[in-house]
Design a protein around this motif. Structure first.
Motif, PDB file in Angstrom:
ATOM      1  N   GLY A  74     -31.008 -24.869  42.160  1.00  6.68           N
ATOM      2  CA  GLY A  74     -31.194 -26.196  42.249  1.00  6.68           C
ATOM      3  C   GLY A  74     -30.144 -26.906  43.025  1.00  6.68           C
ATOM      4  O   GLY A  74     -29.715 -28.080  43.252  1.00  6.68           O
ATOM      5  N   GLY A  75     -29.242 -26.208  43.714  1.00  4.46           N
ATOM      6  CA  GLY A  75     -28.260 -26.448  44.744  1.00  4.46           C
ATOM      7  C   GLY A  75     -28.732 -27.036  46.172  1.00  4.46           C
ATOM      8  O   GLY A  75     -27.834 -27.532  46.986  1.00  4.46           O
ATOM      9  N   LEU A  76     -29.944 -26.740  46.515  1.00  5.83           N
ATOM     10  CA  LEU A  76     -30.513 -27.305  47.691  1.00  5.83           C
ATOM     11  C   LEU A  76     -31.218 -28.428  47.787  1.00  5.83           C
ATOM     12  O   LEU A  76     -32.134 -28.580  46.740  1.00  5.83           O
ATOM     13  N   ARG A  77     -30.543 -29.712  48.338  1.00  4.69           N
ATOM     14  CA  ARG A  77     -31.457 -31.007  47.898  1.00  4.69           C
ATOM     15  C   ARG A  77     -31.489 -31.499  49.384  1.00  4.69           C
ATOM     16  O   ARG A  77     -31.123 -31.182  50.464  1.00  4.69           O
ATOM     17  N   ASP A  78     -32.151 -32.568  49.545  1.00  5.57           N
ATOM     18  CA  ASP A  78     -32.407 -33.314  50.607  1.00  5.57           C
ATOM     19  C   ASP A  78     -31.086 -33.657  51.411  1.00  5.57           C
ATOM     20  O   ASP A  78     -30.058 -34.312  51.037  1.00  5.57           O
ATOM     21  N   GLY A  79     -30.645 -32.752  52.641  1.00  8.32           N
ATOM     22  CA  GLY A  79     -29.497 -33.116  53.405  1.00  8.32           C
ATOM     23  C   GLY A  79     -28.399 -32.585  52.613  1.00  8.32           C
ATOM     24  O   GLY A  79     -27.047 -33.151  53.276  1.00  8.32           O
ATOM     25  N   GLU A  80     -28.451 -32.013  51.537  1.00  8.37           N
ATOM     26  CA  GLU A  80     -27.180 -31.717  50.746  1.00  8.37           C
ATOM     27  C   GLU A  80     -27.202 -30.316  50.300  1.00  8.37           C
ATOM     28  O   GLU A  80     -28.254 -29.776  49.852  1.00  8.37           O
ATOM     29  N   LEU A  81     -26.118 -29.464  50.116  1.00  7.96           N
ATOM     30  CA  LEU A  81     -25.909 -28.049  49.711  1.00  7.96           C
ATOM     31  C   LEU A  81     -24.694 -28.349  48.640  1.00  7.96           C
ATOM     32  O   LEU A  81     -23.573 -28.463  48.988  1.00  7.96           O
ATOM     33  N   LEU A  82     -25.251 -27.937  47.657  1.00  7.72           N
ATOM     34  CA  LEU A  82     -24.185 -28.035  46.517  1.00  7.72           C
ATOM     35  C   LEU A  82     -24.043 -26.740  45.812  1.00  7.72           C
ATOM     36  O   LEU A  82     -24.972 -26.062  45.125  1.00  7.72           O
ATOM     37  N   LEU A  83     -22.849 -26.163  45.929  1.00  3.67           N
ATOM     38  CA  LEU A  83     -22.593 -24.713  45.811  1.00  3.67           C
ATOM     39  C   LEU A  83     -22.236 -24.728  44.148  1.00  3.67           C
ATOM     40  O   LEU A  83     -22.573 -23.848  43.438  1.00  3.67           O
ATOM     41  N   ALA A  84     -21.382 -25.622  43.611  1.00  3.11           N
ATOM     42  CA  ALA A  84     -21.157 -25.663  42.213  1.00  3.11           C
ATOM     43  C   ALA A  84     -20.565 -27.112  41.816  1.00  3.11           C
ATOM     44  O   ALA A  84     -20.233 -28.044  42.664  1.00  3.11           O
ATOM     45  N   GLU A  85     -20.567 -27.292  40.325  1.00  2.00           N
ATOM     46  CA  GLU A  85     -20.120 -28.586  40.094  1.00  2.00           C
ATOM     47  C   GLU A  85     -19.402 -28.390  38.744  1.00  2.00           C
ATOM     48  O   GLU A  85     -19.906 -27.313  37.823  1.00  2.00           O
ATOM     49  N   TYR A  86     -18.527 -29.201  38.055  1.00  2.59           N
ATOM     50  CA  TYR A  86     -18.119 -29.026  36.876  1.00  2.59           C
ATOM     51  C   TYR A  86     -18.092 -30.131  36.048  1.00  2.59           C
ATOM     52  O   TYR A  86     -18.344 -31.451  36.364  1.00  2.59           O
ATOM     53  N   ARG A  87     -18.753 -29.903  34.723  1.00  2.33           N
ATOM     54  CA  ARG A  87     -19.028 -30.890  33.793  1.00  2.33           C
ATOM     55  C   ARG A  87     -18.885 -30.198  32.131  1.00  2.33           C
ATOM     56  O   ARG A  87     -19.261 -29.139  31.870  1.00  2.33           O
ATOM     57  N   ARG A  88     -18.053 -31.095  31.373  1.00 10.36           N
ATOM     58  CA  ARG A  88     -17.857 -30.632  30.302  1.00 10.36           C
ATOM     59  C   ARG A  88     -17.451 -29.346  30.058  1.00 10.36           C
ATOM     60  O   ARG A  88     -17.960 -28.492  29.334  1.00 10.36           O
ATOM     61  N   SER A  89     -16.297 -28.846  30.604  1.00 12.50           N
ATOM     62  CA  SER A  89     -15.968 -27.552  30.200  1.00 12.50           C
ATOM     63  C   SER A  89     -16.709 -26.368  30.874  1.00 12.50           C
ATOM     64  O   SER A  89     -16.697 -25.237  30.455  1.00 12.50           O
ATOM     65  N   THR A  90     -17.584 -26.689  31.791  1.00 14.17           N
ATOM     66  CA  THR A  90     -18.593 -25.567  32.324  1.00 14.17           C
ATOM     67  C   THR A  90     -18.818 -25.803  33.681  1.00 14.17           C
ATOM     68  O   THR A  90     -19.009 -27.025  34.247  1.00 14.17           O
ATOM     69  N   THR A  92     -21.329 -24.876  36.805  1.00 15.47           N
ATOM     70  CA  THR A  92     -22.562 -24.800  37.180  1.00 15.47           C
ATOM     71  C   THR A  92     -22.512 -24.136  38.693  1.00 15.47           C
ATOM     72  O   THR A  92     -21.909 -24.778  39.533  1.00 15.47           O
ATOM     73  N   LEU A  93     -22.921 -22.884  38.925  1.00 12.54           N
ATOM     74  CA  LEU A  93     -22.846 -22.297  40.279  1.00 12.54           C
ATOM     75  C   LEU A  93     -24.346 -22.486  40.643  1.00 12.54           C
ATOM     76  O   LEU A  93     -25.312 -21.713  39.592  1.00 12.54           O
ATOM     77  N   TYR A  94     -24.494 -22.627  41.840  1.00 14.14           N
ATOM     78  CA  TYR A  94     -26.077 -22.786  42.433  1.00 14.14           C
ATOM     79  C   TYR A  94     -26.364 -21.447  43.227  1.00 14.14           C
ATOM     80  O   TYR A  94     -26.054 -21.553  44.418  1.00 14.14           O
ATOM     81  N   ARG A  95     -27.156 -20.675  42.623  1.00 13.33           N
ATOM     82  CA  ARG A  95     -27.451 -19.398  43.297  1.00 13.33           C
ATOM     83  C   ARG A  95     -28.234 -19.615  44.664  1.00 13.33           C
ATOM     84  O   ARG A  95     -27.814 -18.904  45.551  1.00 13.33           O
ATOM     85  N   LEU A 117     -17.338 -15.840  47.103  1.00 13.43           N
ATOM     86  CA  LEU A 117     -17.848 -17.175  47.328  1.00 13.43           C
ATOM     87  C   LEU A 117     -17.919 -17.638  45.967  1.00 13.43           C
ATOM     88  O   LEU A 117     -17.714 -18.882  45.628  1.00 13.43           O
ATOM     89  N   ARG A 118     -18.286 -16.816  45.084  1.00 16.03           N
ATOM     90  CA  ARG A 118     -18.498 -17.550  43.538  1.00 16.03           C
ATOM     91  C   ARG A 118     -17.193 -17.851  43.094  1.00 16.03           C
ATOM     92  O   ARG A 118     -16.830 -18.990  42.499  1.00 16.03           O
ATOM     93  N   ARG A 119     -16.160 -16.750  43.338  1.00 15.34           N
ATOM     94  CA  ARG A 119     -14.837 -17.086  42.859  1.00 15.34           C
ATOM     95  C   ARG A 119     -14.256 -18.356  43.448  1.00 15.34           C
ATOM     96  O   ARG A 119     -13.569 -19.011  42.823  1.00 15.34           O
ATOM     97  N   ALA A 120     -14.403 -18.618  44.693  1.00 15.75           N
ATOM     98  CA  ALA A 120     -14.006 -19.691  45.529  1.00 15.75           C
ATOM     99  C   ALA A 120     -14.525 -20.932  44.866  1.00 15.75           C
ATOM    100  O   ALA A 120     -14.040 -22.062  44.635  1.00 15.75           O
ATOM    101  N   ALA A 121     -15.954 -21.013  44.669  1.00 17.57           N
ATOM    102  CA  ALA A 121     -16.541 -22.055  44.263  1.00 17.57           C
ATOM    103  C   ALA A 121     -16.017 -22.541  42.704  1.00 17.57           C
ATOM    104  O   ALA A 121     -15.779 -23.888  42.474  1.00 17.57           O
ATOM    105  N   VAL A 122     -15.686 -21.520  41.959  1.00 17.27           N
ATOM    106  CA  VAL A 122     -15.399 -21.838  40.655  1.00 17.27           C
ATOM    107  C   VAL A 122     -13.818 -22.424  40.630  1.00 17.27           C
ATOM    108  O   VAL A 122     -13.406 -23.371  40.263  1.00 17.27           O
TER     109      VAL A 122
END
Length: 190
Positions: A74-90, A92-95, A117-122
């Protein structure tokens, strides 16, 4: 950690393959609305301060106990690439987005592994929640308004991203700067 389809290279003349982190940080600031007409020296000064703050934070203790890391699509969206996000102590990495970023790095001949890349995103996401924005703004010294002898300190949009990219690079051991990778992704995944 997000990249949009806006071309950093085209709009700023920055070459993502040969530029320094400072050059790439200046380009990131210049591409940020409200900074497009600021003097080069001001942007360069802010970039250097933000990079130094990222260095300082990366040299500090590792404080991410209690944070859960999950992966999903779910990290690929219209014109955007989302590698990771932080919410409520979690975090989320987008494979799917991570795979796209690794693909781009491999095509460019950069030393980027999925694990790095996973370590960098976290690390990038965690530092956003550890970063003292008031301290960053104090260091940047931007004045938004003056009222007689009083000064209202301003926020420098994009500076926190520069701090997070530098922190992520130093903490992850990624073979290429996240600033360089983000600029390349913003060029349109070429």
């Amino acid at each position: 950690m997000t990249a949009t389809g806006t071309s950093t290279s085209t709009s700023t003349g920055t070459d993502t393959d040969t530029s320094t982190d400072t050059d790439l940080a200046v380009a990131l600031l210049r591409a940020t609305p409200t900074h497009e007409n600021r003097p080069e020296a001001q942007l360069r000064g802010w970039a250097e301060i933000a990079l130094a703050y990222g260095d300082e934070l990366a040299a500090g203790p590792d404080e991410h106990s209690g944070v859960r890391v999950v992966e999903r699509e779910g990290g690929l969206r219209d014109g955007e690439l989302l590698l990771a996000e932080y919410r409520r102590s979690t975090v989320t990495l987008y494979r799917d987005a991570l795979a796209r970023a690794v693909e781009l790095a491999v095509r460019r001949g950069w030393d980027v592994t999925p694990g790095g890349l996973r370590r960098a995103a976290v690390a990038h996401e965690l530092v956003h929640h550890r970063l003292d924005l008031r301290e960053l703004n104090r260091r940047l010294g931007h004045t938004a308004a003056r009222f007689g002898p009083f000064r209202v300190r301003g926020h420098v949009a994009g500076a926190d991203e520069i701090v997070a990219h530098r922190f992520a690079h130093l903490r992850s051991g990624l073979g290429v700067s996240p600033l360089r990778l983000t600029a390349a992704l913003a060029e349109g995944n070429r």
